[in-house]
Design a protein around this motif. Structure first.
Motif, mmCIF file in Angstrom:
data_model
loop_
_atom_site.group_PDB
_atom_site.id
_atom_site.type_symbol
_atom_site.label_atom_id
_atom_site.label_comp_id
_atom_site.label_asym_id
_atom_site.label_seq_id
_atom_site.Cartn_x
_atom_site.Cartn_y
_atom_site.Cartn_z
ATOM 1 N N UNK A 172 3.804 -7.948 7.901
ATOM 2 C CA UNK A 172 3.029 -7.266 8.789
ATOM 3 C C UNK A 172 1.683 -6.867 8.051
ATOM 4 N N UNK A 173 1.622 -7.064 6.709
ATOM 5 C CA UNK A 173 0.269 -6.675 5.973
ATOM 6 C C UNK A 173 -0.632 -7.779 6.360
ATOM 7 N N UNK A 174 -0.080 -9.216 6.618
ATOM 8 C CA UNK A 174 -1.199 -10.001 6.993
ATOM 9 C C UNK A 174 -2.041 -10.065 8.254
ATOM 10 N N UNK A 175 -1.446 -8.729 8.819
ATOM 11 C CA UNK A 175 -2.107 -8.707 10.087
ATOM 12 C C UNK A 175 -3.012 -7.306 9.934
ATOM 13 N N UNK A 176 -3.121 -6.943 8.876
ATOM 14 C CA UNK A 176 -4.255 -5.799 8.582
ATOM 15 C C UNK A 176 -5.374 -6.389 8.170
ATOM 16 N N UNK A 177 -6.128 -5.605 8.097
ATOM 17 C CA UNK A 177 -7.801 -5.969 7.607
ATOM 18 C C UNK A 177 -7.677 -6.223 6.224
ATOM 19 N N UNK A 178 -8.515 -7.226 5.873
ATOM 20 C CA UNK A 178 -8.452 -7.637 4.516
ATOM 21 C C UNK A 178 -8.687 -6.436 3.495
ATOM 22 N N UNK A 179 -9.738 -5.602 3.683
ATOM 23 C CA UNK A 179 -10.032 -4.717 2.865
ATOM 24 C C UNK A 179 -8.942 -3.544 2.434
ATOM 25 N N UNK A 180 -8.061 -3.324 3.609
ATOM 26 C CA UNK A 180 -7.077 -2.459 3.625
ATOM 27 C C UNK A 180 -5.852 -3.046 3.141
ATOM 28 N N UNK A 181 -5.518 -4.296 3.061
ATOM 29 C CA UNK A 181 -4.520 -5.221 2.150
ATOM 30 C C UNK A 181 -4.909 -4.899 0.634
ATOM 31 N N UNK A 182 -6.125 -4.952 0.331
ATOM 32 C CA UNK A 182 -6.496 -4.898 -0.919
ATOM 33 C C UNK A 182 -6.515 -3.596 -1.634
ATOM 34 N N UNK A 183 -6.524 -2.385 -0.725
ATOM 35 C CA UNK A 183 -6.441 -1.274 -1.205
ATOM 36 C C UNK A 183 -5.022 -0.992 -1.358
ATOM 37 N N UNK A 184 -4.217 -1.298 -0.416
ATOM 38 C CA UNK A 184 -2.628 -1.308 -0.837
ATOM 39 C C UNK A 184 -2.244 -1.797 -2.130
ATOM 40 N N UNK A 185 -2.843 -2.795 -2.331
ATOM 41 C CA UNK A 185 -2.504 -3.466 -3.809
ATOM 42 C C UNK A 185 -3.006 -2.653 -4.860
ATOM 43 N N UNK A 186 -4.209 -2.178 -4.716
ATOM 44 C CA UNK A 186 -4.759 -1.218 -5.767
ATOM 45 C C UNK A 186 -3.857 -0.004 -5.972
ATOM 46 N N UNK A 187 -3.506 0.546 -4.956
ATOM 47 C CA UNK A 187 -2.570 1.823 -5.095
ATOM 48 C C UNK A 187 -1.187 1.151 -5.440
ATOM 49 N N UNK A 188 -0.660 0.243 -5.372
ATOM 50 C CA UNK A 188 0.496 -0.492 -5.925
ATOM 51 C C UNK A 188 0.381 -0.670 -7.349
ATOM 52 N N UNK A 189 -0.707 -0.866 -7.996
ATOM 53 C CA UNK A 189 -0.887 -0.984 -9.306
ATOM 54 C C UNK A 189 -1.051 0.323 -10.036
ATOM 55 N N UNK A 190 -1.219 1.532 -9.356
ATOM 56 C CA UNK A 190 -1.637 2.911 -9.849
ATOM 57 C C UNK A 190 -0.117 3.294 -10.483
ATOM 58 N N UNK A 191 -0.119 3.825 -11.633
ATOM 59 C CA UNK A 191 0.793 4.735 -12.273
ATOM 60 C C UNK A 191 1.595 5.634 -11.352
ATOM 61 N N UNK A 192 3.138 5.556 -11.645
ATOM 62 C CA UNK A 192 3.967 6.447 -10.993
ATOM 63 C C UNK A 192 3.734 8.020 -11.150
ATOM 64 N N UNK A 193 3.272 8.603 -9.965
ATOM 65 C CA UNK A 193 3.285 9.966 -10.020
ATOM 66 C C UNK A 193 4.281 10.906 -10.294
ATOM 67 N N UNK A 194 5.426 10.374 -10.124
ATOM 68 C CA UNK A 194 6.661 11.080 -9.971
ATOM 69 C C UNK A 194 6.972 12.066 -10.999
ATOM 70 N N UNK A 195 6.694 11.591 -12.232
ATOM 71 C CA UNK A 195 6.970 12.164 -13.591
ATOM 72 C C UNK A 195 6.239 13.548 -13.688
ATOM 73 N N UNK A 196 4.803 13.251 -13.231
ATOM 74 C CA UNK A 196 3.874 14.300 -13.308
ATOM 75 C C UNK A 196 3.976 15.301 -12.153
ATOM 76 N N UNK A 197 4.599 14.886 -11.067
ATOM 77 C CA UNK A 197 4.415 15.978 -9.887
ATOM 78 C C UNK A 197 5.472 16.868 -9.965
ATOM 79 N N UNK A 198 5.259 18.194 -9.439
ATOM 80 C CA UNK A 198 6.385 19.309 -9.366
ATOM 81 C C UNK A 198 7.571 18.503 -8.409
ATOM 82 N N UNK A 199 8.613 18.873 -8.511
ATOM 83 C CA UNK A 199 9.905 18.377 -7.497
ATOM 84 C C UNK A 199 9.409 18.959 -6.045
#
Length: 364
Positions: free
Chosen positions: A276-303
């Motif tokens: 379904x992502x191929x049907x999204x605007x190109x810039x939005x697809x690129x943002x998703x990939x940027x967020x995908x590459x971000x570090x996992x916040x789970x360890x830092x976050x409070x439960x």
């Protein structure tokens, strides 16, 4: 071009254009688009639409200042093409005439997207404000283009527009986590996402206020259906299939899934979701990939704060699941959504795995 994520979410930076200003020949798209709900009531609509002269997009690219015009050009053509192929009350159609296919394929190629009306054209670029001084929200917005005269379709689209506007708070929070950040910044961002999701769920729950399940299913859902083995005349002699418009093409939940690093099991349903992502605007697809590459916040976050966001995501999907039953499943045995989504199994699967990723849930 959308680069205002923190203030507009996935909506365009400028309010969408409502009329084409590319020259007099292009006004035909506004005329036909505005008349489309009436045209589609006529049995000879396809004969008429085959004779309409649609000029090609006039540039070899899309200049930045003409993105609103390009989006409207795509919206008008996308609606007309889907109306032509999926016209209610007429035989199934497996060809799109060259006068529509060629300009649609050209603008779609420039926008780097498939040549069919998708969620971006149906919702993201398809609204206008009554009062520019007031927010993008129900009561102050209307659609630009529709398939039918029923306000139910307006409401269906506009609920999604307000949801997208509210999602700007989510994107602002996500973008604040780019670069180095500590536990305090992570928890603050999660709080902001939680607040935004509360508002988004409240808006999604309003769907039945102005939208009949009977009218949705019979009168305008067919128009946002997928293209099955359609020949784009003058472009490609080989039949091709495309997914129809669906909320699964919104970037909000995929963004949160990438941020929260929810480990969805690789299977046919998840592969469909990524398709379904191929049907999204190109810039939005690129943002998703940027967020995908971000570090996992789970360890830092409070439960508590991490799990609260996951619970909001699960609740959003539960409301969606409820509306899928009310508006689709109760009226047919077809377990496919408008985009070809196997929504019943898919939504349950996503809900379970979202809750299973909570910090307070022990791994099996």
């Amino acid at each position: 071009m959308n680069q205002c994520y923190a203030t507009r979410g996935f909506l365009p930076c400028q309010d969408p254009a409502t009329e084409l200003a590319l020259g007099e020949p292009y006004s035909v798209l506004d005329t036909v688009g505005n008349s489309l709900p009436s045209l589609l009531l006529e049995k000879d609509a396809r004969d008429y639409l085959r004779r309409v002269y649609v000029p090609d997009w006039p540039y070899v690219n899309i200049p930045d200042d003409l993105w609103p015009q390009a989006c409207l050009y795509y919206v008008r053509l996308g609606f007309i093409a889907s109306g032509y192929v999926n016209q209610i009350g007429q035989p199934h159609c497996h060809s799109l005439p060259a006068n529509l296919a060629k300009p649609l394929c050209k603008i779609a190629e420039l926008m780097q997207r498939p040549p069919i009306l998708s969620y971006d054209g149906y919702a993201l670029y398809n609204w206008r404000r009554f009062d520019l001084r007031k927010p993008i929200q129900l009561g102050n917005i209307d659609t630009i283009q529709n398939f039918v005269h029923l306000y139910d379709e307006h409401w269906f689209i506009l609920v999604h527009v307000e949801i997208e506007a509210l999602a700007a708070q989510i994107l602002e929070a996500v973008l604040s986590l780019q670069g180095e950040c500590g536990a305090q910044e992570v928890d603050a961002a999660l709080d902001q996402i939680n607040t935004a999701m509360t508002s988004i769920i409240q808006v999604l729950q309003r769907i039945p206020e102005r939208m009949s399940d009977e009218l949705y299913f019979a009168k305008f859902r067919p128009y946002i259906g997928q293209f099955n083995e359609v020949v784009y005349e003058g472009v490609n002699i080989n039949p091709i299939s495309f997914r129809g418009e669906t909320g699964a093409q919104s970037s909000i939940m995929p963004l949160l899934t990438e941020l929260m690093k929810i480990p969805h099991q690789d299977n046919k349903l998840i592969r469909h979701l990524y398709d379904m992502r191929q049907y999204m605007p190109r810039y939005d697809r690129e943002l998703l990939e940027q967020v995908r590459a971000m570090p996992d916040i789970k360890l830092l976050a409070s439960s508590a704060k991490f799990d609260a966001v996951l619970e909001q995501m699960a609740c959003f999907r539960e409301v969606h699941y409820h509306w899928a039953i009310k508006y689709i499943a109760r009226r047919c045995n077809d377990q496919q959504g408008t985009g070809g989504t196997p929504y019943m199994r898919w939504l349950k699967f996503l809900i379970e795995e979202t809750r299973g990723h909570k910090k307070g849930v022990k791994a099996a």
